[in-house]
Design a protein around this motif. Structure first.
Motif, mmCIF file in Angstrom:
data_model
loop_
_atom_site.group_PDB
_atom_site.id
_atom_site.type_symbol
_atom_site.label_atom_id
_atom_site.label_comp_id
_atom_site.label_asym_id
_atom_site.label_seq_id
_atom_site.Cartn_x
_atom_site.Cartn_y
_atom_site.Cartn_z
ATOM 1 N N ARG A 18 0.601 -17.942 12.860
ATOM 2 C CA ARG A 18 0.085 -18.701 11.370
ATOM 3 C C ARG A 18 -1.324 -17.783 11.116
ATOM 4 N N ASP A 19 -2.203 -17.751 11.850
ATOM 5 C CA ASP A 19 -3.415 -17.131 12.020
ATOM 6 C C ASP A 19 -3.410 -15.744 11.512
ATOM 7 N N LEU A 20 -2.523 -15.097 12.094
ATOM 8 C CA LEU A 20 -2.208 -13.611 11.975
ATOM 9 C C LEU A 20 -1.710 -13.397 10.512
ATOM 10 N N GLU A 21 -0.657 -14.214 10.240
ATOM 11 C CA GLU A 21 -0.138 -13.859 9.084
ATOM 12 C C GLU A 21 -1.015 -14.107 7.892
ATOM 13 N N ARG A 22 -1.861 -15.018 8.131
ATOM 14 C CA ARG A 22 -2.991 -15.346 6.923
ATOM 15 C C ARG A 22 -4.136 -14.202 6.843
ATOM 16 N N SER A 23 -4.135 -13.452 7.920
ATOM 17 C CA SER A 23 -5.110 -12.444 8.005
ATOM 18 C C SER A 23 -4.669 -11.365 7.362
ATOM 19 N N ILE A 24 -3.405 -11.015 7.058
ATOM 20 C CA ILE A 24 -2.721 -9.651 6.491
ATOM 21 C C ILE A 24 -2.370 -9.786 4.973
ATOM 22 N N PRO A 25 -2.864 -8.804 4.226
ATOM 23 C CA PRO A 25 -2.525 -8.708 3.034
ATOM 24 C C PRO A 25 -1.414 -8.420 2.705
ATOM 25 N N ASP A 26 -0.946 -8.697 1.288
ATOM 26 C CA ASP A 26 0.643 -8.607 1.034
ATOM 27 C C ASP A 26 0.790 -7.158 0.648
ATOM 28 N N PHE A 27 1.547 -6.414 1.818
ATOM 29 C CA PHE A 27 1.936 -5.189 1.470
ATOM 30 C C PHE A 27 3.139 -4.846 0.663
ATOM 31 N N ASP A 28 3.857 -5.982 0.261
ATOM 32 C CA ASP A 28 5.074 -5.895 -0.493
ATOM 33 C C ASP A 28 5.005 -5.437 -1.828
ATOM 34 N N ILE A 29 6.223 -4.587 -2.336
ATOM 35 C CA ILE A 29 6.359 -4.081 -3.551
ATOM 36 C C ILE A 29 7.238 -4.980 -4.241
ATOM 37 N N VAL A 30 6.834 -5.637 -5.153
ATOM 38 C CA VAL A 30 7.501 -6.910 -5.766
ATOM 39 C C VAL A 30 9.114 -6.450 -6.282
ATOM 40 N N ASP A 31 9.941 -6.847 -6.443
ATOM 41 C CA ASP A 31 11.241 -6.512 -6.826
ATOM 42 C C ASP A 31 11.136 -6.750 -8.569
ATOM 43 N N PRO A 32 11.443 -5.775 -9.231
ATOM 44 C CA PRO A 32 11.748 -5.858 -10.568
ATOM 45 C C PRO A 32 13.047 -6.475 -11.004
ATOM 46 N N PHE A 33 13.998 -6.538 -10.128
ATOM 47 C CA PHE A 33 15.310 -6.906 -10.742
ATOM 48 C C PHE A 33 15.348 -7.850 -11.577
ATOM 49 N N GLY A 34 16.052 -7.580 -12.767
ATOM 50 C CA GLY A 34 16.281 -8.622 -13.710
ATOM 51 C C GLY A 34 15.209 -8.725 -14.921
ATOM 52 N N GLY A 35 14.158 -8.068 -14.430
ATOM 53 C CA GLY A 35 12.774 -7.931 -15.347
ATOM 54 C C GLY A 35 12.899 -7.145 -16.555
#
Length: 190
Positions: free
Chosen positions: A150-167
């Motif tokens: 949990r602590d490690l997950e909180r320390s990491i920025p979001d590296f995801d590229i958001v899915d545009p599907f349906g947008g």
């Protein structure tokens, strides 16, 4: 030396085909020796690229003639570098093909300049692997281990590229711009 790069998303109809087309164009312009492909962790072979992805590529005067490909062992072995659009794609791909762990990264993670966030990500991935092994051996996972995750997950920025599907087309354009920013860093790195 020629590099084989595989871009991966979910259905191989939006993000990874845009990454493939944009990077192929960048590579030609920069004189990079690469072969580029794309696939999806949940793709059906032969599906057309999404309408808005095709429009974005047409606006950029890039080929939109793609059909989807599902991840295969053959393509994983072909690739020198596998770049996923999200951490979830990365985890799924590594669960399906654990031998590819050292060459699989999210696109944004791979093109980061380094720092504590990437060190924490490496530590988290190592911990995930350790806990997965413990779970498969029927060993309990301690409260301390869960807290560490949990602590490690909180320390990491979001590296995801958001899915545009349906947008909207605008959402696809913004997605392509985000992908292109990372791909320019990738081109410089290669």
């Amino acid at each position: 030396m020629k590099r084989n790069i595989l871009f991966v998303c979910t259905g191989n109809t939006c993000r990874s085909p845009m990454a493939e087309a944009i990077f192929r164009d960048l590579a030609v312009k920069k004189g990079l020796q690469v072969e580029v492909r794309s696939a999806g962790v949940s793709a059906l072979d032969g599906m057309p690229i999404s309408r808005n992805s095709a429009l974005v590529l047409q606006e950029r005067q890039l080929s939109d003639r793609f059909s989807s490909n599902s991840i295969s062992r053959e393509w994983i072995e072909w690739a020198d570098l596998i770049l996923t659009m999200t951490a979830s794609h990365k985890r799924t791909l590594i669960q399906m093909h654990p031998y590819a762990v050292d060459k699989t990264h999210t696109l944004n993670e791979y093109t980061q300049d380094g720092g504590a966030e990437l060190d924490n990500l490496t530590a988290l991935e190592s911990l995930y692997s350790e806990l997965q092994l413990k779970k498969s051996l029927g060993q309990p996972i301690s409260r301390e281990e869960k807290d560490r995750v949990r602590d490690l997950e909180r320390s990491i920025p979001d590296f995801d590229i958001v899915d545009p599907f349906g947008g909207s087309l605008d959402i696809y354009r913004r997605c392509a711009e985000e992908i292109e920013r990372a791909l320019k860093k990738l081109a410089e790195r290669l």
